[in-house]
Design a protein around this motif. Structure first.
Motif, mmCIF file in Angstrom:
data_model
loop_
_atom_site.group_PDB
_atom_site.id
_atom_site.type_symbol
_atom_site.label_atom_id
_atom_site.label_comp_id
_atom_site.label_asym_id
_atom_site.label_seq_id
_atom_site.Cartn_x
_atom_site.Cartn_y
_atom_site.Cartn_z
ATOM 1 N N THR A 103 31.869 66.302 5.831
ATOM 2 C CA THR A 103 31.976 65.072 5.050
ATOM 3 C C THR A 103 30.648 64.326 5.049
ATOM 4 O O THR A 103 30.208 63.831 4.022
ATOM 5 C CB THR A 103 33.075 64.159 5.632
ATOM 6 N N LEU A 104 30.019 64.261 6.202
ATOM 7 C CA LEU A 104 28.735 63.579 6.311
ATOM 8 C C LEU A 104 27.670 64.283 5.460
ATOM 9 O O LEU A 104 26.873 63.628 4.798
ATOM 10 C CB LEU A 104 28.297 63.533 7.773
ATOM 11 N N ALA A 105 27.683 65.605 5.446
ATOM 12 C CA ALA A 105 26.722 66.367 4.655
ATOM 13 C C ALA A 105 26.931 66.134 3.160
ATOM 14 O O ALA A 105 25.970 66.132 2.392
ATOM 15 C CB ALA A 105 26.835 67.849 4.977
ATOM 16 N N ASP A 106 28.180 65.938 2.751
ATOM 17 C CA ASP A 106 28.489 65.709 1.342
ATOM 18 C C ASP A 106 28.062 64.327 0.857
ATOM 19 O O ASP A 106 27.935 64.108 -0.334
ATOM 20 C CB ASP A 106 29.992 65.874 1.072
ATOM 21 N N MET B 128 27.585 60.081 14.154
ATOM 22 C CA MET B 128 26.953 61.350 13.764
ATOM 23 C C MET B 128 25.697 61.100 12.943
ATOM 24 O O MET B 128 24.681 61.763 13.129
ATOM 25 C CB MET B 128 27.928 62.201 12.957
ATOM 26 N N ALA B 129 25.771 60.144 12.035
ATOM 27 C CA ALA B 129 24.612 59.813 11.204
ATOM 28 C C ALA B 129 23.463 59.281 12.058
ATOM 29 O O ALA B 129 22.295 59.445 11.703
ATOM 30 C CB ALA B 129 25.000 58.792 10.146
ATOM 31 N N ASN B 130 23.800 58.683 13.199
ATOM 32 C CA ASN B 130 22.783 58.141 14.101
ATOM 33 C C ASN B 130 22.344 59.137 15.164
ATOM 34 O O ASN B 130 21.650 58.770 16.104
ATOM 35 C CB ASN B 130 23.296 56.862 14.760
ATOM 36 N N GLY B 131 22.804 60.406 15.040
ATOM 37 C CA GLY B 131 22.303 61.453 15.924
ATOM 38 C C GLY B 131 23.203 61.901 17.047
ATOM 39 O O GLY B 131 22.765 62.670 17.903
ATOM 40 N N ALA B 132 24.446 61.465 17.090
ATOM 41 C CA ALA B 132 25.345 61.904 18.164
ATOM 42 C C ALA B 132 25.682 63.383 17.988
ATOM 43 O O ALA B 132 25.888 63.853 16.873
ATOM 44 C CB ALA B 132 26.632 61.086 18.139
ATOM 45 N N ASP B 133 25.704 64.102 19.095
ATOM 46 C CA ASP B 133 26.069 65.516 19.005
ATOM 47 C C ASP B 133 27.584 65.689 19.115
ATOM 48 O O ASP B 133 28.324 64.735 19.371
ATOM 49 C CB ASP B 133 25.335 66.339 20.068
#
Length: 50
Positions: free
Chosen positions: A42-45, A16-21
């Motif tokens: 979680t990633l946004a936090d 997700m951090a690398n752009g996966a949808d």
């Protein structure tokens, strides 16, 4: 949570951090939409990587 699940969650977060949808995460890891939503939160936090 088992070590295997922890690894899969970590891999999905990296993707997700690398752009996966969401659809790519669902196909690759088999996660339900509510799990993907929780992982995105979680990633946004986490904030930015330095």
């Amino acid at each position: 949570m088992s070590k295997r699940n922890e690894t899969r969650y970590a891999e999905a977060l990296d993707a997700m951090a690398n752009g996966a949808d969401d659809e790519e995460i669902r196909r690759t890891y088999g996660f339900a939409p509510y799990v993907i939503k929780a992982l995105r939160a979680t990633l946004a936090d986490r904030g930015p990587k330095w």
